[in-house]
Design a protein around this motif. Structure first.
Motif, mmCIF file in Angstrom:
data_model
loop_
_atom_site.group_PDB
_atom_site.id
_atom_site.type_symbol
_atom_site.label_atom_id
_atom_site.label_comp_id
_atom_site.label_asym_id
_atom_site.label_seq_id
_atom_site.Cartn_x
_atom_site.Cartn_y
_atom_site.Cartn_z
ATOM 1 N N LYS A 143 0.852 -1.200 0.000
ATOM 2 C CA LYS A 143 0.000 0.000 0.000
ATOM 3 C C LYS A 143 0.885 1.247 0.000
ATOM 4 N N ILE A 144 0.895 1.946 -1.117
ATOM 5 C CA ILE A 144 1.675 3.174 -1.271
ATOM 6 C C ILE A 144 0.813 4.217 -1.980
ATOM 7 N N ASP A 145 0.815 5.433 -1.461
ATOM 8 C CA ASP A 145 0.195 6.562 -2.152
ATOM 9 C C ASP A 145 1.248 7.632 -2.382
ATOM 10 N N VAL A 146 1.293 8.164 -3.615
ATOM 11 C CA VAL A 146 2.213 9.241 -3.965
ATOM 12 C C VAL A 146 1.378 10.490 -4.222
ATOM 13 N N ILE A 147 1.580 11.516 -3.405
ATOM 14 C CA ILE A 147 0.774 12.729 -3.459
ATOM 15 C C ILE A 147 1.549 13.848 -4.149
ATOM 16 N N ASP A 148 0.924 14.476 -5.126
ATOM 17 C CA ASP A 148 1.482 15.681 -5.753
ATOM 18 C C ASP A 148 1.144 16.854 -4.842
ATOM 19 N N SER A 149 2.139 17.421 -4.187
ATOM 20 C CA SER A 149 1.887 18.523 -3.244
ATOM 21 C C SER A 149 1.438 19.788 -3.952
ATOM 22 N N LYS A 150 1.733 19.886 -5.266
ATOM 23 C CA LYS A 150 1.493 21.106 -6.039
ATOM 24 C C LYS A 150 2.241 22.306 -5.434
ATOM 25 N N GLN A 151 3.251 21.995 -4.636
ATOM 26 C CA GLN A 151 4.026 23.018 -3.945
ATOM 27 C C GLN A 151 5.515 22.700 -4.039
#
Length: 594
Positions: free
Chosen positions: A423-431
């Motif tokens: 279980k892995i989630d990669v989040i684009d921070s947009k920052q």
């Protein structure tokens, strides 16, 4: 059929067999790794070294040239204490070989014995009870058996008993091994190599390289009473290439900057290993010796915590663009993926082998302006491999994908493990910078409070839309040099004394938000922006980041403490890669409506 001489083909395939045997034992070698530090990566490092031998070494026809190809590949791929000692030993054997087409038992025995001092000489402080001891005992055995051995298989298999006995004795020579009730991991790796080497000489069949038919050793006990003492934090390695490298000079310059120093090499390559608190200092020295072809820095404290001292079930990862103080990252056990900063034909590791302080000194010195690149895929894959082995799940928060290919690289690496059921989630921070740092900090707090994985991902995605960064750029000179602003605009800005406010839009793309013609006017525009946010939001947290502008950062702290009504979460110097674009003297405030 007796093998009385080793030709190039037999040397090549025997090495591949030995390398495969080590790779097959990677997990066990990791599990029993307690010396010099219990960071659980000896198996990974030896496997990486052996993989490079498999991929890079070539069958050159003659025995001597084939052995030299293997030795070069070992030096290029060497990783960790044990990998570099192994590579140095193999290079020592290679340099001692006189025969060309085929190697006799006598020549081989002389070479393996004479190479032992060569391996010892590379180590700043040799410790008995490790790989180097087993190498010495094995070489002595080879030398003593050379007159009576019927052939090479008889010689190598006979020497295995001495190597195994030496391995079993390592806990009696090194207290940390006895306390943990294990043998030395690197030494065990070497014995497995000899085991695989002998197997090929016995069978002559490549298809049996990974079979378990040859009698071997196990020692698969897990360590007990593992120590947690670290003299230095970072396991630092580099490969320098040049003609006529002075290995002794390198060793002399580095010896006071850490411990576990090994300087291995030959006439054109130097492989360096050292445990240190300041990897950047190491590479600022090494750049004077030639072209730095490889760099690796492992955070041994972070590795130890993942194995023996996990606080949470969820691992949190970010990249080096996120500006977040080291003490906060340590408190929450946050893992970092370094981006690459390309300078002088060398890929430095952002925040590790190059820091803001030494980067500022170099910015105006280099002829070709530095560039940045996304993390190495294999590095990211290795980080995920380690984390998914020790944590229930992983959350990675990356710099805005509109700014960098980092998000895609991390996502691609994660997909490999997701397909395997992790279980892995990669989040684009947009920052980026401090704004990304605030989001990572918030995720860490949610993990600490016991929120579940999916709740944290949803909350960070929501907060990414409510987070902003406002950068006061002192000069556009660096943006021009980095190619983010064209020269005409840069010249015009200089003439007008333009002091722009830079920010990121809702997709993470850079944009000039406001224009001012003095530093004071620039600050007023940012204050106005913050006040507008404060009118809409009841709770704001913020951070101040800067590029060599401590005085301006202090002024920001005073100004925005009054505007927002509380202290900043932190004040810190920005990532060298961010500084490369924003330039020396910039200061920024990142705000998040929490």
């Amino acid at each position: 059929m007796k093998v009385t001489h080793l030709d190039g083909e037999k040397i090549y395939y025997s090495f591949l067999s030995g390398a495969n045997e080590v790779i097959s034992q990677k997990k066990v070698l990791n599990e029993i790794n307690v010396f010099p530090v219990p960071d659980g990566d000896t198996g990974n490092n030896l496997a990486s070294t052996m993989t490079t031998i498999i991929e890079e070494a070539k069958f050159e026809g003659s025995a001597r040239e084939t052995f030299k190809s293997i030795a070069d590949a070992a030096l290029i791929g060497a990783r960790g204490n044990s990998g570099i000692i192994f590579a140095q030993y193999i290079n020592g054997i290679s340099m001692g070989l006189k025969e060309d087409d085929r190697i006799s038992i006598s020549t081989f025995a002389e070479s393996v014995k004479q190479a032992v001092p060569h391996a010892y000489a590379a180590i700043s402080n040799p410790v008995e009870g490790t790989m180097i001891t087993v190498i010495k005992d094995w070489a002595d055995s080879i030398y003593s058996l050379k007159e009576n051995a019927a052939d090479f298989y008889d010689l190598i298999s006979g020497s295995l008993d001495a190597a195994i006995n030496s391995l079993k004795d390592t806990p009696n020579k090194l207290k940390v091994l006895k306390d943990a009730a294990v043998v030395d991991s690197g030494a065990k790796g070497f014995v497995h190599f000899i085991e695989g080497f002998a197997r090929f000489l016995h069978t002559g069949k490549i298809e049996e390289l990974n079979k378990d038919s040859f009698g071997g050793i196990s020692f698969e006990d897990h360590p007990e009473n593992v120590h947690n003492e670290f003299n230095f934090r970072y396991c630092t390695e580099g490969l320098v290439q040049n003609e006529g490298i002075n290995l002794d000079s390198i060793k002399k310059e580095l010896k006071d900057l850490g411990d576990s120093l090994i300087v291995a090499g030959n006439e054109s390559k130097a492989r360096i290993h050292i445990h240190t608190d300041n990897p950047d200092e190491i590479f600022m020295i090494l750049r004077n010796y030639g072209i730095i072809k490889q760099q690796k820095v492992d955070d041994m404290k972070s590795q130890y915590d993942s194995i023996y001292n996990r606080k949470y079930k969820i691992a949190l990862v970010t990249d080096s663009i996120a500006d977040l103080p080291r003490d906060i990252m340590d408190e929450h056990q946050i893992h970092m993926i370094p981006l690459n900063l390309m300078m002088e034909d060398t890929a430095y590791l952002d925040k590790l082998t190059i820091t803001s302080e030494n980067f500022y000194d170099l910015m105006d010195q280099v002829e070709e302006y530095p560039t940045s690149s996304q993390p190495n895929y294999k590095v990211v894959e290795s980080i995920f491999a380690s984390l998914t082995e020790h944590y229930d799940s992983v959350i990675a928060i990356t710099v805005a994908k509109a700014l960098s290919g980092t998000h895609q690289t991390v996502s691609n690496a994660a997909e490999l493990f997701i397909k395997a059921g992790k279980k892995i989630d990669v989040i684009d921070s947009k920052q980026n910078s401090g704004a990304q740092g605030l989001l990572v900090m918030k995720a860490a707090e949610l993990i600490e409070k016991g929120y579940d994985h999916d709740e944290i991902v949803d909350e960070i995605n929501r907060l990414a839309q409510k987070t902003k960064i406002f950068v006061s750029v002192n000069t556009l000179k660096y943006m021009v040099r980095s190619g983010r602003v064209n020269k005409v605009t840069g010249i015009a800005a200089k003439i007008m004394n333009l002091k722009p406010v830079i920010s990121l839009d809702e997709n993470g793309m850079g944009t000039i938000l406001d224009k001012a013609f003095s530093t004071g006017a620039n600050t007023k525009k940012i204050v106005k922006r913050i006040k507008e946010i404060k009118k809409k939001e009841t709770d704001i947290r913020y951070a101040i980041v800067h590029a060599g502008a401590e005085e301006r950062a202090a002024e920001y702290e005073s100004t925005f403490k009054e505007v927002i009504g509380k202290d900043p979460e932190y004040i810190m110097s920005i990532s060298p890669i961010v500084a490369m674009s924003a330039g020396i003297g910039c200061v920024a405030i990142a705000v998040m409506a929490d």
